[in-house]
Motif scaffolding. Sequence first.
Motif, mmCIF file in Angstrom:
data_model
loop_
_atom_site.group_PDB
_atom_site.id
_atom_site.type_symbol
_atom_site.label_atom_id
_atom_site.label_comp_id
_atom_site.label_asym_id
_atom_site.label_seq_id
_atom_site.Cartn_x
_atom_site.Cartn_y
_atom_site.Cartn_z
ATOM 1 N N THR A 59 -14.017 27.431 8.324
ATOM 2 C CA THR A 59 -15.150 26.509 8.251
ATOM 3 C C THR A 59 -15.981 26.632 9.517
ATOM 4 O OG1 THR A 59 -13.878 24.951 6.900
ATOM 5 C CG2 THR A 59 -15.844 24.099 8.000
ATOM 6 N N VAL A 60 -17.294 26.706 9.342
ATOM 7 C CA VAL A 60 -18.228 26.689 10.468
ATOM 8 C C VAL A 60 -18.906 25.327 10.479
ATOM 9 C CG1 VAL A 60 -20.297 27.696 11.488
ATOM 10 C CG2 VAL A 60 -18.629 29.172 10.325
ATOM 11 N N ILE A 61 -18.781 24.619 11.595
ATOM 12 C CA ILE A 61 -19.404 23.306 11.753
ATOM 13 C C ILE A 61 -20.587 23.471 12.697
ATOM 14 C CG2 ILE A 61 -19.079 20.924 12.471
ATOM 15 C CD1 ILE A 61 -17.506 21.720 9.993
ATOM 16 N N ASP A 62 -21.798 23.349 12.148
ATOM 17 C CA ASP A 62 -23.021 23.594 12.915
ATOM 18 C C ASP A 62 -23.592 22.276 13.422
ATOM 19 O OD1 ASP A 62 -24.419 25.848 13.811
ATOM 20 O OD2 ASP A 62 -24.649 26.600 11.774
ATOM 21 N N ASN A 63 -23.259 21.933 14.660
ATOM 22 C CA ASN A 63 -23.796 20.762 15.363
ATOM 23 C C ASN A 63 -23.307 19.424 14.818
ATOM 24 O OD1 ASN A 63 -25.352 21.304 17.694
ATOM 25 N ND2 ASN A 63 -27.013 20.011 16.944
ATOM 26 N N LEU A 64 -22.558 19.419 13.736
ATOM 27 C CA LEU A 64 -22.137 18.160 13.138
ATOM 28 C C LEU A 64 -21.134 17.424 14.024
ATOM 29 C CD1 LEU A 64 -21.458 17.815 9.328
ATOM 30 C CD2 LEU A 64 -20.314 16.377 10.979
ATOM 31 N N CYS A 65 -20.390 18.156 14.818
ATOM 32 C CA CYS A 65 -19.445 17.532 15.754
ATOM 33 C C CYS A 65 -19.923 17.627 17.198
ATOM 34 C CB CYS A 65 -18.060 18.167 15.617
ATOM 35 S SG CYS A 65 -17.216 17.723 14.085
ATOM 36 N N PRO A 80 -24.051 16.147 23.930
ATOM 37 C CA PRO A 80 -24.582 14.783 24.102
ATOM 38 C C PRO A 80 -25.065 14.458 25.498
ATOM 39 C CG PRO A 80 -22.197 14.761 23.723
ATOM 40 C CD PRO A 80 -22.679 16.144 23.414
ATOM 41 N N TRP A 81 -24.330 14.893 26.524
ATOM 42 C CA TRP A 81 -24.713 14.510 27.888
ATOM 43 C C TRP A 81 -25.985 15.212 28.362
ATOM 44 C CZ3 TRP A 81 -20.002 16.695 26.505
ATOM 45 C CH2 TRP A 81 -19.910 18.082 26.665
ATOM 46 N N GLU A 138 -30.431 11.899 27.771
ATOM 47 C CA GLU A 138 -30.224 10.702 28.573
ATOM 48 C C GLU A 138 -29.517 9.591 27.795
ATOM 49 O OE1 GLU A 138 -32.892 7.604 31.288
ATOM 50 O OE2 GLU A 138 -33.791 9.420 30.433
ATOM 51 N N ARG A 139 -29.874 9.421 26.534
ATOM 52 C CA ARG A 139 -29.315 8.290 25.778
ATOM 53 C C ARG A 139 -27.831 8.440 25.487
ATOM 54 N NH1 ARG A 139 -31.195 8.953 19.467
ATOM 55 N NH2 ARG A 139 -31.648 11.197 19.500
ATOM 56 N N TRP A 140 -27.300 9.675 25.605
ATOM 57 C CA TRP A 140 -25.883 9.900 25.335
ATOM 58 C C TRP A 140 -25.156 10.428 26.571
ATOM 59 C CZ3 TRP A 140 -28.188 12.879 20.781
ATOM 60 C CH2 TRP A 140 -28.449 11.999 19.712
ATOM 61 N N ALA A 141 -25.667 10.085 27.726
ATOM 62 C CA ALA A 141 -25.133 10.679 28.959
ATOM 63 C C ALA A 141 -23.643 10.438 29.140
ATOM 64 C CB ALA A 141 -25.902 10.129 30.163
ATOM 65 N N GLY A 142 -23.137 9.307 28.675
ATOM 66 C CA GLY A 142 -21.726 9.002 28.866
ATOM 67 C C GLY A 142 -20.850 9.326 27.687
ATOM 68 N N ALA A 143 -21.378 10.032 26.688
ATOM 69 C CA ALA A 143 -20.600 10.335 25.484
ATOM 70 C C ALA A 143 -19.493 11.348 25.789
ATOM 71 C CB ALA A 143 -21.514 10.879 24.394
ATOM 72 N N PRO A 144 -18.383 11.284 25.042
ATOM 73 C CA PRO A 144 -17.284 12.239 25.260
ATOM 74 C C PRO A 144 -17.636 13.616 24.725
ATOM 75 C CG PRO A 144 -16.814 10.852 23.372
ATOM 76 C CD PRO A 144 -18.076 10.304 23.989
ATOM 77 N N PRO A 145 -16.866 14.636 25.099
ATOM 78 C CA PRO A 145 -17.110 15.973 24.576
ATOM 79 C C PRO A 145 -16.738 16.069 23.097
ATOM 80 C CG PRO A 145 -15.120 15.940 25.900
ATOM 81 C CD PRO A 145 -15.764 14.603 26.069
ATOM 82 N N PRO A 146 -17.104 17.142 22.446
ATOM 83 C CA PRO A 146 -16.746 17.317 21.037
ATOM 84 C C PRO A 146 -15.226 17.360 20.858
ATOM 85 C CG PRO A 146 -18.431 18.888 21.705
ATOM 86 C CD PRO A 146 -17.935 18.242 22.952
ATOM 87 N N PRO A 147 -14.744 17.121 19.640
ATOM 88 C CA PRO A 147 -13.309 17.221 19.388
ATOM 89 C C PRO A 147 -12.833 18.665 19.537
ATOM 90 C CG PRO A 147 -14.520 17.001 17.335
ATOM 91 C CD PRO A 147 -15.507 16.777 18.437
ATOM 92 N N ASP A 148 -11.541 18.826 19.739
ATOM 93 C CA ASP A 148 -10.981 20.158 19.951
ATOM 94 C C ASP A 148 -9.657 20.270 19.207
ATOM 95 O OD1 ASP A 148 -10.827 22.750 20.922
ATOM 96 O OD2 ASP A 148 -9.957 22.152 22.847
ATOM 97 N N ASP A 149 -9.239 21.499 18.940
ATOM 98 C CA ASP A 149 -7.998 21.773 18.214
ATOM 99 C C ASP A 149 -7.590 23.212 18.541
ATOM 100 O OD1 ASP A 149 -6.521 22.904 15.649
ATOM 101 O OD2 ASP A 149 -6.382 20.716 15.488
ATOM 102 N N PRO A 150 -6.297 23.507 18.642
ATOM 103 C CA PRO A 150 -5.866 24.879 18.961
ATOM 104 C C PRO A 150 -6.314 25.915 17.936
ATOM 105 C CG PRO A 150 -4.062 23.328 19.274
ATOM 106 C CD PRO A 150 -5.160 22.563 18.606
ATOM 107 N N ASN A 151 -6.635 25.482 16.720
ATOM 108 C CA ASN A 151 -7.028 26.419 15.669
ATOM 109 C C ASN A 151 -8.539 26.636 15.596
ATOM 110 O OD1 ASN A 151 -4.401 26.940 13.979
ATOM 111 N ND2 ASN A 151 -4.419 24.742 14.443
ATOM 112 N N TRP A 152 -9.259 26.029 16.516
ATOM 113 C CA TRP A 152 -10.706 26.154 16.501
ATOM 114 C C TRP A 152 -11.194 27.027 17.648
ATOM 115 C CZ3 TRP A 152 -11.897 20.171 16.411
ATOM 116 C CH2 TRP A 152 -11.359 19.608 15.227
ATOM 117 N N VAL A 153 -12.400 27.582 17.464
ATOM 118 C CA VAL A 153 -13.101 28.238 18.558
ATOM 119 C C VAL A 153 -14.479 27.587 18.682
ATOM 120 C CG1 VAL A 153 -14.020 30.105 17.089
ATOM 121 C CG2 VAL A 153 -13.847 30.452 19.551
#
Length: 367
Positions: free
Chosen positions: A78-84, A113-114, A117-132
């Motif tokens: 699966t390719v996730i384009d900007n959705l996460c 997100p960072w 300006e409006r999302w400066a404090g947002a966390p990074p995208p989710p991660d998983d060992p099976n993803w690149v």
Amino acid sequence: MAVLASFRLGGADGVSIEAAKWVEALDRLGFRVVTMAGSGEADVIVPGLVAEGLADDRPVPEVDRTLLRAVLDDAEVTVIDNLCSLPLNPRASAAVAETLAGRPAILRHHDLPWQRERWAGAPPPPDDPNWVHVTINRRAADELRQRGIEAITLYNTFNPDPPAGDRALMRAAIGAPDGRLLVLQPTRAIARKDVPAGLRIAERLGATYWLLGRAEEGYGDELESLLARASVPVLRGAPPPLTPTTGMEHAYAAADVVVFPSTREGFGNPPVEASLARRPVVVGPYEVARELAELGFRWFASDDPGALERWLTRPDHALLDHNRDVARRRLSSADLPAQLARLLTRIGVRVKDVGHGTGPAGGQRRG
């Protein structure tokens, strides 16, 4: 089967245009590709995936996780384009990430997100060992790495031999005066596209100014006031033969100068497209433009209009040939299938053998 998912697909926005190139490259690798989005044009529409700002002021429904699983269960990748990438619909991003846990996936980030300006404090995208993770510029890859996520940079790619445009047809369609320079700004009208800078360049040259896109993000009143004070003819919009996703070759053919004075971009396709069309390009001071210049492009700076004036007085067509050749050599869509094949191999997905340069993948972005 491969699934490509985003908030929306099939439009003239940059994510949609670049996603279409990846769909074609995956097809060349032998995958049956199913597209999925919350809005736009896709094989599967899941309304709960729509970005909150694209929902026409209607409440965004919950994600249909049963449908989501039904689509993703059959996917080899699966390719996730900007959705996460951006928190445009956090519930949708979380649902996709949870459903993809443990499955091979490529998360491509056009924005982070960072960087806004409006999302400066947002966390990074989710991660998983099976993803690149894939970014479209090195800056984003470095910023992810600082947050504990390794990423690979794959620049946007372009048809190395785009079709020739019809200059006379397009100039007639927009009513461009004969014998007068035409400065094209092929962008939407929003603050970061710096329309005032593009207009100043046209005024400095005594040229007609053509703004291709419409005002968005509340910029309409400011745009109307700005253009009303212009001291040169102003043209607006995209008449036939342009459509939301095709025909840009005619716009570039009609133009004498292409301006892209943006202050912030994740990539910025128009300068590359204009280079392939052999047009002089003026580029703004956004950070990724400097990164692209390291590939060898020789673009004019928006804060040095005198250099462009001198070039127009005695055009050096070797400069246009040089920029076209850099785009062909460094950013060709003919290389994309092989690039994706290497990515897929990293996450254990088998692909058929591909040679270097399997043919162009289409699509254009207007910024």
